[in-house]
Design a protein around this motif. Structure first.
Motif, PDB file in Angstrom:
ATOM      1  N   ALA B 287     -63.428  35.152  57.727  1.00 39.50           N
ATOM      2  CA  ALA B 287     -63.421  35.441  59.166  1.00 39.50           C
ATOM      3  C   ALA B 287     -62.378  36.509  59.487  1.00 39.50           C
ATOM      4  O   ALA B 287     -62.578  37.371  60.344  1.00 39.50           O
ATOM      5  N   GLU B 288     -61.270  36.456  58.736  1.00 39.31           N
ATOM      6  CA  GLU B 288     -60.212  37.420  58.999  1.00 39.31           C
ATOM      7  C   GLU B 288     -60.596  38.835  58.536  1.00 39.31           C
ATOM      8  O   GLU B 288     -60.271  39.825  59.187  1.00 39.31           O
ATOM      9  N   TRP B 289     -61.307  38.909  57.400  1.00 39.93           N
ATOM     10  CA  TRP B 289     -61.826  40.217  56.956  1.00 39.93           C
ATOM     11  C   TRP B 289     -62.709  40.814  58.050  1.00 39.93           C
ATOM     12  O   TRP B 289     -62.614  41.987  58.375  1.00 39.93           O
ATOM     13  N   GLN B 290     -63.579  39.953  58.596  1.00 36.58           N
ATOM     14  CA  GLN B 290     -64.517  40.412  59.617  1.00 36.58           C
ATOM     15  C   GLN B 290     -63.777  40.885  60.859  1.00 36.58           C
ATOM     16  O   GLN B 290     -64.116  41.900  61.460  1.00 36.58           O
ATOM     17  N   GLN B 291     -62.738  40.121  61.210  1.00 39.18           N
ATOM     18  CA  GLN B 291     -61.969  40.449  62.405  1.00 39.18           C
ATOM     19  C   GLN B 291     -61.274  41.808  62.241  1.00 39.18           C
ATOM     20  O   GLN B 291     -61.288  42.648  63.144  1.00 39.18           O
ATOM     21  N   LEU B 292     -60.688  42.022  61.069  1.00 40.64           N
ATOM     22  CA  LEU B 292     -60.010  43.297  60.809  1.00 40.64           C
ATOM     23  C   LEU B 292     -61.012  44.455  60.819  1.00 40.64           C
ATOM     24  O   LEU B 292     -60.736  45.533  61.342  1.00 40.64           O
ATOM     25  N   LEU B 293     -62.184  44.184  60.230  1.00 37.54           N
ATOM     26  CA  LEU B 293     -63.222  45.220  60.211  1.00 37.54           C
ATOM     27  C   LEU B 293     -63.633  45.590  61.633  1.00 37.54           C
ATOM     28  O   LEU B 293     -63.788  46.774  61.981  1.00 37.54           O
TER      29      LEU B 293
END
Lengths: 139, 323
Positions: B287-293
């Motif tokens: 979820a954090e990867w997605q948020q940063l993206l």
């Protein structure tokens, strides 16, 4: 442990006939179905075909033969595969082969299927996908 | 079959086992890593010769002739021939064996076709690992034929001791010959199809390019230019001799060990990069990867800062000296 990889198929033309349009159509269709096709060209002896299949570690051998010599060449290929521990490789054939010969090849000479003129490439692809036995190594 | 048995049989000369072992390392999974661990101590003996050049220059035909030449000289030869994978279907047509029929039936020669499987540098990702297996199996010479290469597919330099670049008459003008890229990586130039018109001009352009770089040749070796007609076997002995002289040059000047050291360091770094990235993915929630993206897409954060956010969670900030 099983691991996935593209299905590898050797497409070969045993014997002396010089027509490889059908073989090329099949090779292209298998490629488009996501398979890795090793194409070896015309006028292959059974020894050359079996050697290439073993070196390439293929899952399937597709033989295209129009010369009428199938009752000599195809059993020889099967025999060589058995001798060299390659009988787990799926062998299929296409070309001008009578129903009687096809039955004999399937029953007694290790040919899993014979696809005659008019067979659809989809049927061939589905057959290969359903029949290949995946490589398994444990460690 | 047990992996240890498979490796043992492959190294003892069983071809079916060797083929299966190449298949195992080609997948690049955990099993492949265990296989390579068993194979690696036996590597480092073969002369690895790369053959590259544009599509249709006659690479496969040249490889066939070189292999025949070395077989006649009593050396065992393995060939790895790479052809491209379709970017759409994932399938491939591997047709290099068509030109190598003369090698059929020879127990001292092994040919393996590889699909590039998405790699763009002219080789497959696992080509280096397949070479290790064949090296460990005791082949004296391993010839690696790349995908038909344009200007920038120079990965072969990472795997081969000696690189042959194949040219043919009538390809490009003299500016092509001074561009960076594939011409720089040659240890030996072969101008194939030398019975065609324009061969003198091609040789002259290559020679001019080499003389412009005189004094800066890699490893103090000026690449020789050999003219061949691979389809008839003309001057194959000269091409083979040039390859052997290059190996002798590397050995005599202690460069072989140096090249091997550079090669291993690059390979090690590549593995570290891949595994470090995999470890980061495992430890930072998806979820954090997605948020940063998403934040990058909105131009709220730049890619360097996004990388730092991920790294900060895994390493102590003092561990990293990010530029």
């Amino acid at each position: 442990m099983q691991h996935e990889r593209p299905i590898r198929v050797l497409v070969a033309k045993p014997g002396l006939d010089g027509h490889d349009r059908g073989a090329k159509v099949i090779a292209r269709a298998l490629r488009d179905a996501g398979m890795e096709v090793i194409y070896t060209g015309l006028q292959q002896t059974p020894q050359m075909i079996v050697e290439a299949a073993l070196q390439e570690d293929v899952d399937c051998i597709g033989l295209s033969i129009l010369s009428g010599a199938h009752m000599t060449l195809l059993p020889k290929i099967h025999q060589l595969l058995v001798e060299q521990e390659g009988e787990d490789i799926l062998v299929i054939a296409g070309g001008i082969i009578s129903d009687a010969d096809a039955a004999e090849l399937k029953n007694n000479h290790g040919i899993a299927a014979v696809f005659g003129p008019g067979a659809s490439t989809h049927d061939i692809i589905d057959f290969i996908r359903a029949q290949v036995r995946p490589t398994t190594v444990e460690g | 079959m047990e992996l240890a048995t498979l490796v043992e049989k492959a190294l003892a000369g069983n071809r079916r086992a060797l083929s299966r072992l190449v298949t195992v390392v080609e997948t690049g999974d955990a099993l492949a890593q265990r296989a390579l661990a068993q194979v690696f101590p036996h590597t480092g003996k073969a002369h690895i010769v790369g053959v590259t050049g544009a599509p249709g220059t006659g690479k496969s035909t040249l490889v066939n002739q070189l292999a025949l030449h070395w077989r006649q000289a009593g050396r065992t030869v393995a060939i790895v021939a790479v052809d491209p994978t379709s970017p759409f279907s994932g399938g491939a047509i591997l047709g290099d064996r068509i030109r190598m029929q003369a090698l059929g039936g020879d127990p001292g020669c092994y040919i393996r076709s590889m699909a590039s499987r998405g790699s763009l540098g002219g080789l497959a990702r696992a080509t280096g690992d397949a070479i290790k297996v064949l090296d460990a199996a005791g082949y004296d010479v391993i010839i690696v034929e790349t995908v038909g290469a344009g200007q920038a597919e120079v990965e072969i330099t990472r795997e081969a001791h000696t690189v042959i670049v194949v040219e043919i008459p009538g390809m490009g003008d003299d500016i092509q010959a001074i561009k960076a890229g594939i011409l720089e990586i040659a240890d030996v130039f072969v101008v194939n199809k030398a019975d065609r018109e324009g061969v003198e001009r091609t040789v002259r352009q290559l020679r001019m390019m080499l003389h412009l770089g005189a004094g800066e040749h890699r490893d103090g070796w000026e690449p020789p230019i050999v003219q061949t007609v691979a389809s008839s076997g003309l001057h194959i002995a000269e091409a083979a001799a040039a390859v052997e002289q290059h190996l002798a040059h590397l050995q005599h000047n202690n460069l072989l060990r140096q090249r091997e050291s550079q090669r291993l360091e690059r390979e090690w770094n590549t593995i570290l990069r891949e595994q470090a990235l995999a470890a980061l993915h495992a430890r930072v929630p998806a979820a954090e990867w997605q948020q940063l993206l998403q934040q990058m897409l909105e131009r709220q954060i730049d890619p360097y800062a996004a990388a730092a956010r991920v790294l900060d969670q895994v390493f102590q900030p003092s561990d990293i000296d990010v530029v």
